[in-house]
Design a protein around this motif. Structure first.
Motif, PDB file in Angstrom:
ATOM      1  N   ILE A  58       5.977  11.895  37.144  1.00 22.25           N
ATOM      2  CA  ILE A  58       6.582  10.578  36.901  1.00 22.25           C
ATOM      3  C   ILE A  58       7.435  10.613  35.638  1.00 22.25           C
ATOM      4  O   ILE A  58       8.568  10.127  35.633  1.00 22.25           O
ATOM      5  CB  ILE A  58       5.494   9.490  36.815  1.00 22.25           C
ATOM      6  CG1 ILE A  58       4.868   9.286  38.192  1.00 22.25           C
ATOM      7  CG2 ILE A  58       6.072   8.177  36.286  1.00 22.25           C
ATOM      8  CD1 ILE A  58       3.661   8.385  38.200  1.00 22.25           C
ATOM      9  N   TRP A  59       6.913  11.203  34.553  1.00 22.82           N
ATOM     10  CA  TRP A  59       7.688  11.289  33.318  1.00 22.82           C
ATOM     11  C   TRP A  59       8.942  12.133  33.505  1.00 22.82           C
ATOM     12  O   TRP A  59      10.001  11.806  32.968  1.00 22.82           O
ATOM     13  CB  TRP A  59       6.835  11.841  32.183  1.00 22.82           C
ATOM     14  CG  TRP A  59       6.014  10.763  31.535  1.00 22.82           C
ATOM     15  CD1 TRP A  59       4.672  10.614  31.615  1.00 22.82           C
ATOM     16  CD2 TRP A  59       6.505   9.683  30.752  1.00 22.82           C
ATOM     17  NE1 TRP A  59       4.296   9.496  30.926  1.00 22.82           N
ATOM     18  CE2 TRP A  59       5.399   8.902  30.378  1.00 22.82           C
ATOM     19  CE3 TRP A  59       7.770   9.287  30.328  1.00 22.82           C
ATOM     20  CZ2 TRP A  59       5.524   7.756  29.592  1.00 22.82           C
ATOM     21  CZ3 TRP A  59       7.890   8.141  29.550  1.00 22.82           C
ATOM     22  CH2 TRP A  59       6.779   7.392  29.190  1.00 22.82           C
ATOM     23  N   VAL A  91      14.824  12.381  33.850  1.00 21.46           N
ATOM     24  CA  VAL A  91      16.008  12.798  34.616  1.00 21.46           C
ATOM     25  C   VAL A  91      16.849  11.579  34.989  1.00 21.46           C
ATOM     26  O   VAL A  91      18.082  11.604  34.867  1.00 21.46           O
ATOM     27  CB  VAL A  91      15.585  13.598  35.871  1.00 21.46           C
ATOM     28  CG1 VAL A  91      16.756  13.783  36.816  1.00 21.46           C
ATOM     29  CG2 VAL A  91      15.001  14.937  35.471  1.00 21.46           C
ATOM     30  N   THR A  92      16.206  10.502  35.410  1.00 22.07           N
ATOM     31  CA  THR A  92      16.934   9.273  35.761  1.00 22.07           C
ATOM     32  C   THR A  92      17.672   8.732  34.546  1.00 22.07           C
ATOM     33  O   THR A  92      18.834   8.315  34.654  1.00 22.07           O
ATOM     34  CB  THR A  92      15.971   8.215  36.319  1.00 22.07           C
ATOM     35  OG1 THR A  92      15.304   8.763  37.464  1.00 22.07           O
ATOM     36  CG2 THR A  92      16.704   6.952  36.697  1.00 22.07           C
ATOM     37  N   ALA A  93      17.036   8.724  33.396  1.00 20.29           N
ATOM     38  CA  ALA A  93      17.679   8.234  32.178  1.00 20.29           C
ATOM     39  C   ALA A  93      18.898   9.077  31.823  1.00 20.29           C
ATOM     40  O   ALA A  93      19.943   8.536  31.451  1.00 20.29           O
ATOM     41  CB  ALA A  93      16.677   8.230  31.029  1.00 20.29           C
ATOM     42  N   ILE A  94      18.787  10.377  31.937  1.00 16.93           N
ATOM     43  CA  ILE A  94      19.917  11.257  31.635  1.00 16.93           C
ATOM     44  C   ILE A  94      21.077  11.008  32.593  1.00 16.93           C
ATOM     45  O   ILE A  94      22.229  10.902  32.180  1.00 16.93           O
ATOM     46  CB  ILE A  94      19.474  12.735  31.661  1.00 16.93           C
ATOM     47  CG1 ILE A  94      18.535  13.018  30.490  1.00 16.93           C
ATOM     48  CG2 ILE A  94      20.669  13.680  31.642  1.00 16.93           C
ATOM     49  CD1 ILE A  94      17.851  14.363  30.555  1.00 16.93           C
ATOM     50  N   VAL A  95      20.776  10.884  33.873  1.00 10.31           N
ATOM     51  CA  VAL A  95      21.821  10.640  34.877  1.00 10.31           C
ATOM     52  C   VAL A  95      22.516   9.309  34.614  1.00 10.31           C
ATOM     53  O   VAL A  95      23.749   9.222  34.659  1.00 10.31           O
ATOM     54  CB  VAL A  95      21.225  10.697  36.296  1.00 10.31           C
ATOM     55  CG1 VAL A  95      22.202  10.165  37.326  1.00 10.31           C
ATOM     56  CG2 VAL A  95      20.813  12.118  36.642  1.00 10.31           C
ATOM     57  N   LEU A  96      21.750   8.273  34.330  1.00  8.59           N
ATOM     58  CA  LEU A  96      22.346   6.962  34.067  1.00  8.59           C
ATOM     59  C   LEU A  96      23.187   6.977  32.795  1.00  8.59           C
ATOM     60  O   LEU A  96      24.249   6.352  32.742  1.00  8.59           O
ATOM     61  CB  LEU A  96      21.256   5.894  33.982  1.00  8.59           C
ATOM     62  CG  LEU A  96      20.554   5.573  35.300  1.00  8.59           C
ATOM     63  CD1 LEU A  96      19.439   4.566  35.066  1.00  8.59           C
ATOM     64  CD2 LEU A  96      21.533   5.060  36.332  1.00  8.59           C
ATOM     65  N   PHE A  97      22.732   7.697  31.768  1.00  8.41           N
ATOM     66  CA  PHE A  97      23.503   7.795  30.532  1.00  8.41           C
ATOM     67  C   PHE A  97      24.836   8.489  30.778  1.00  8.41           C
ATOM     68  O   PHE A  97      25.881   8.029  30.318  1.00  8.41           O
ATOM     69  CB  PHE A  97      22.712   8.542  29.464  1.00  8.41           C
ATOM     70  CG  PHE A  97      23.494   8.761  28.207  1.00  8.41           C
ATOM     71  CD1 PHE A  97      23.669   7.735  27.305  1.00  8.41           C
ATOM     72  CD2 PHE A  97      24.067   9.995  27.937  1.00  8.41           C
ATOM     73  CE1 PHE A  97      24.402   7.932  26.144  1.00  8.41           C
ATOM     74  CE2 PHE A  97      24.800  10.197  26.782  1.00  8.41           C
ATOM     75  CZ  PHE A  97      24.962   9.163  25.885  1.00  8.41           C
TER      76      PHE A  97
END
Length: 57
Positions: free
Chosen positions: A6-7, A12-18
């Motif tokens: 989950i972490w 990974v989601t945070a990096i992609v969105l950034f």
């Protein structure tokens, strides 16, 4: 184990969105620069060349 998965997904989601948001910002900034150069009298080709060959300081 599930917590680690989950972490990892959250990071990974945070990096992609950034990265996606940063690209959108760059595109908006380039559009503003293009419009400014056009208003200064540059042709569309000259303005595009100026933006594509700009060096960040």
């Amino acid at each position: 184990m599930i917590t680690a998965i989950i972490w990892t997904a959250v990071i990974v989601t945070a990096i992609v969105l950034f990265i996606r948001d940063e690209r959108k910002f760059d595109e908006r900034e380039a559009e503003r620069d293009y419009d400014k150069l056009i208003s200064m009298g540059y042709t569309s080709e000259e303005a595009a060349w100026q933006i594509n060959n700009a060096v960040e300081e």
